[in-house]
Every structure is written in structure tokens, then in C-alpha cells.
Design an enzyme around this catalytic site. Structure first.
Site, mmCIF file in Angstrom:
data_model
loop_
_atom_site.group_PDB
_atom_site.id
_atom_site.type_symbol
_atom_site.label_atom_id
_atom_site.label_comp_id
_atom_site.label_asym_id
_atom_site.label_seq_id
_atom_site.Cartn_x
_atom_site.Cartn_y
_atom_site.Cartn_z
ATOM 1 N N GLN A 55 -6.836 -8.260 -1.774
ATOM 2 C CA GLN A 55 -7.159 -6.845 -1.916
ATOM 3 C C GLN A 55 -7.872 -6.536 -3.227
ATOM 4 O OE1 GLN A 55 -3.059 -5.817 0.382
ATOM 5 N NE2 GLN A 55 -3.981 -4.043 -0.594
ATOM 6 N N ARG A 81 -3.509 -9.175 -4.843
ATOM 7 C CA ARG A 81 -4.612 -8.487 -5.550
ATOM 8 C C ARG A 81 -5.557 -9.534 -6.119
ATOM 9 N NH1 ARG A 81 -5.377 -3.431 -4.732
ATOM 10 N NH2 ARG A 81 -3.370 -2.732 -5.531
ATOM 11 N N HIS A 93 -11.434 -5.008 0.870
ATOM 12 C CA HIS A 93 -10.303 -5.918 1.054
ATOM 13 C C HIS A 93 -10.645 -6.991 2.104
ATOM 14 C CE1 HIS A 93 -8.077 -3.153 -1.279
ATOM 15 N NE2 HIS A 93 -7.270 -2.637 -0.381
ATOM 16 N N THR A 95 -11.398 14.353 -7.774
ATOM 17 C CA THR A 95 -12.019 13.596 -8.868
ATOM 18 C C THR A 95 -11.675 12.102 -8.775
ATOM 19 O OG1 THR A 95 -10.088 14.140 -10.192
ATOM 20 C CG2 THR A 95 -12.027 15.537 -10.498
ATOM 21 N N GLY A 96 -10.878 11.726 -7.782
ATOM 22 C CA GLY A 96 -10.453 10.331 -7.663
ATOM 23 C C GLY A 96 -11.390 9.513 -6.791
ATOM 24 N N SER A 124 -10.055 -1.672 -6.204
ATOM 25 C CA SER A 124 -10.271 -0.262 -5.822
ATOM 26 C C SER A 124 -9.040 0.321 -5.143
ATOM 27 C CB SER A 124 -11.481 -0.140 -4.893
ATOM 28 O OG SER A 124 -11.338 -1.010 -3.793
ATOM 29 N N CYS A 152 -4.620 1.147 3.668
ATOM 30 C CA CYS A 152 -5.967 0.582 3.809
ATOM 31 C C CYS A 152 -5.972 -0.774 4.522
ATOM 32 C CB CYS A 152 -6.614 0.460 2.433
ATOM 33 S SG CYS A 152 -5.524 -0.222 1.184
#
Ligand code: A2P
Length: 339
Positions: free
Chosen positions: A160, A240, A247, A12-13, A163, A133
Site C-alpha cells: 500500500q 506499507r 496500492h 483540504t485533504g 497516500s 481502499c
């Protein structure tokens, strides 16, 4: 063609949902698909090939009950720590998106375009770790250049997207922007990030360590060398930014051999998973809105240092949820099948 019994932990993520989409897009040989999440998600449905699938609760026995052969984990490090061993015990290969197992010896950390061979360690089951990532998109660019010019040092700053913090990170940016337009932004308590992310930039991802770096920064340093089987020094600053998805990274690379910009562009153009977008005179360079929803790492702004001819500076962008997580996991699974 042989088909496989697959579990998605964290279905569900943000990453789990993308893995579902990619299994379909890549026409992965799925026999049975079991979506798993926490007890909070019991009663929820996810969609696979247009059909509803009920989400089941993750339990220690679920892998054995369903004879799972491939288990994708993206529900956080503590979930992987506790449940991945049950999946392995049930005979599955685990492809783990969290940082929990990445630096453990005998756990391969794989970017298929760079070190596919390491998958052989898990030919008969076990855990294969999916890198961070920001690391994945960086090694897509570093690896081909390293082969030609021998990297001596890398300095990287990341930009980044939210998300990277999952759905809650994306929701937080959107909600804060809505509050901004309603003149109520000061009422928002930051939850997913240490500070307000809307209209801000936060030089802090994951926890701070005693050496002054964050855990995210140290992941980029250690994981890169593990994947590339190299030992060059790297320094990272992870930041961020209020971008929803994809990213960006500004990378400076010192080589042993002097590179040429033209040749570096050619090398990167011929590299798997990399697309060169580098025509600054017509404003063509990689940006998150180009990379989003694609499976490529985009690179541009390739230029020489003004003072040291052995240094190249460049800019690379990739969709963190796909290239930086789900796509890499699916490619690992494809290579594992072939191993
Ligand atoms: P749930 O929706 O039931 O909380 P994201 O990275 O987008 O925040 O998603 C995290 C994913 O990990 C979700 O699917 C979430 O399920 C799942 N998850 C979080 N904690 C657990 C847990 N303790 N057991 C199983 N799944 C979990």
C-alpha cells in the site's frame, strides 16, 4: 437536470481535493458547493471549475444553514462520528469515506460495480459507507470471478502506497527521500508511520488487534463479505511500501469450480472498472505508475497454482485516492441520484 447542494468535509485533504476534481470531471450536477475543513483552514481557498471557493469551518449547523443534500466526508473517523449525524438530521445523504460506520447494521457499504442495490436503503437520506481502499480494488476483481467459479477462500497481501495515510503520508516519504540525498535521513523522526518509510517496507497498517492482525487487515476481511453478501474465509497481510500513490495486491483465490486462466482473463476484461494487463512475455503487467490518476483497477499475472488446479494467483493495482476513495464516492452519489 436537477442540481444538488453539496458539502465536502475534509476539502483540504488528499481525498477531499480529489472529490472536488472528480465532481468537475464527471460533470456532476452541482448547484452549490461548500468546502469544509477544520478551523486551521479558515482563510484557505480550494478550486472548483476554475473558481476559488473559501473553505468554511465544519460546525454542527453548517449542513442545515446551507441546505446540504449530499455530504462527502473524508476527514477521519472521529469527525464522521461526531458530524455525520448533523448532516443526516439536516436531510442530507452522507457518503462517508472513513471506517466509522462501515460495519454497522443498516448502513450500506457500497462498491457500485458490485452492490449498487444496497444504496436503496438510503434513498431518503442517511449514511452510505465507502469501503476501505484495499477492499474496493479487491472486490472489483473478486466479484466477477465469484459469479463464475464460486470463491471458497482468498489470501491477499497488499503493497500500500503512502497516500493511504493522506497528505502527511506523502509528504513524509518525499521529505525522507530529500534527507536521504542530503545524508541527513537519520535526523528524521517518523510521524505518519511507525518507522522510516523511505527505502523501507512496513508490515503494519492501522493498529494491531488482540488476534495478531491489524485493523486494516480485518477491514479487508469483514468489508469484502459485507459488500459481496458472501461468507468465504479471507486472510490478509497489509504492508506499507514507499510508493507515493496506488496500492498493489497479490491475491490467491481458491474456487469451488476449476477456473481457466484464459476464461478468467475474459471475465475480468468484461467487468466494469477492470482493465486486464497480462502479457508477461513483453513485460506488461499492472504497476502503480500505470494506475495512478486513473479510475480503473488493473489486473495481471493471472496464473494457476502449481499444485491445486482450483487456485488462481493474480496481481491487481489501483489508485487508492481515486478508485479506493474519491471515484467510488462519486459513483455512489451518481447511483443515489438515480435510486
Ligand atoms: P485541515 O486541513 O483543516 O486539517 P488528509 O487525509 O489528507 O490528511 O486530510 C484530512 C482532511 O480532514 C483535511 O481536509 C483536514 O482539514 C480535515 N480535518 C481533519 N480534522 C478535522 C476536524 N476536526 N474538523 C474538520 N476537518 C478536519
Amino acid at each position: 437536470m436537477k442540481k444538488y447542494r453539496i458539502a465536502i468535509v475534509g476539502a483540504t485533504g488528499a481525498v477531499g481535493e480529489e472529490i472536488l476534481k472528480l465532481l468537475e470531471e464527471y460533470n456532476f450536477p452541482v448547484d452549490v458547493l461548500i468546502p469544509l475543513a477544520s478551523s486551521r483552514s479558515i482563510g484557505k481557498q480550494v478550486y472548483f471549475k476554475g473558481e476559488e471557493r473559501a473553505v468554511l469551518e465544519l460546525t454542527p449547523h453548517v449542513f442545515k444553514e446551507h441546505n446540504i443534500q449530499i455530504a462527502f466526508f473524508s476527514a477521519g473517523g472521529s469527525v464522521s462520528q461526531k458530524f455525520a449525524p448533523y448532516a443526516v438530521e439536516a436531510g442530507a445523504v452522507v457518503i462517508d469515506n472513513t471506517s466509522h460506520f462501515r460495519m454497522q447494521e443498516n448502513i450500506p457499504l457500497v462498491v457500485p460495480e458490485v452492490n449498487t442495490k444496497d444504496i436503496m436503503l438510503c434513498k431518503n437520506g442517511g449514511i452510505i459507507a465507502n469501503p476501505n481502499c484495499s477492499t474496493i480494488q479487491m472486490v472489483h476483481v473478486l466479484n466477477p470471478l465469484h459469479k463464475h467459479y464460486n470463491i471458497q477462500r482468498v489470501d491477499v497481501s497488499t503493497y500500500q502506497a503512502v497516500s493511504g495515510a493522506g497528505k502527511k503520508g506523502m509528504e513524509e516519504l518525499v521529505v525522507q527521500m530529500q534527507h536521504f540525498f542530503n545524508f541527513t535521513l537519520s535526523e528524521c523522526e517518523p510521524k505518519a508511520f511507525a518507522h522510516q518509510i523511505a527505502l523501507n517496507v512496513i508490515p503494519h497498517i492501522d493498529i494491531f488487534l488482540d488476534n495478531g492482525y491489524t485493523k486494516e487487515e480485518m477491514k479487508m476481511i469483514k468489508e469484502t463479505n459485507k459488500i459481496m453478501h458472501s461468507d468465504f474465509p479471507i486472510s490478509a497481510t497489509c504492508v506499507r511500501v514507499p510508493v507515493l500513490r496506488s496500492h498493489s495486491e497479490s491475491i490467491s483465490i481458491l474456487f469451488e469450480k476449476e477456473p481457466s486462466v484464459k476464461e478468467a482473463r475474459e471475465i475480468l476484461s468484461q467487468s466494469p472498472a477492470v482493465i486486464v494487463v497480462d502479457e508477461p512475455k513483453s513485460n506488461q503487467y499492472p504497476m502503480p505508475i500505470i494506475a495512478t490518476d486513473t479510475d480503473s483497477t488493473y489486473v495481471g499475472r493471472i496464473r494457476k497454482d502449481n499444485f491445486n488446479p482450483n487456485i488462481l494467483h493474480l496481481w491487481c493495482v489501483a489508485d487508492q485516492i481515486r478508485v479506493g476513495a474519491a471515484t467510488n464516492a462519486i459513483k455512489i452519489a451518481q447511483q443515489w441520484i438515480l435510486a
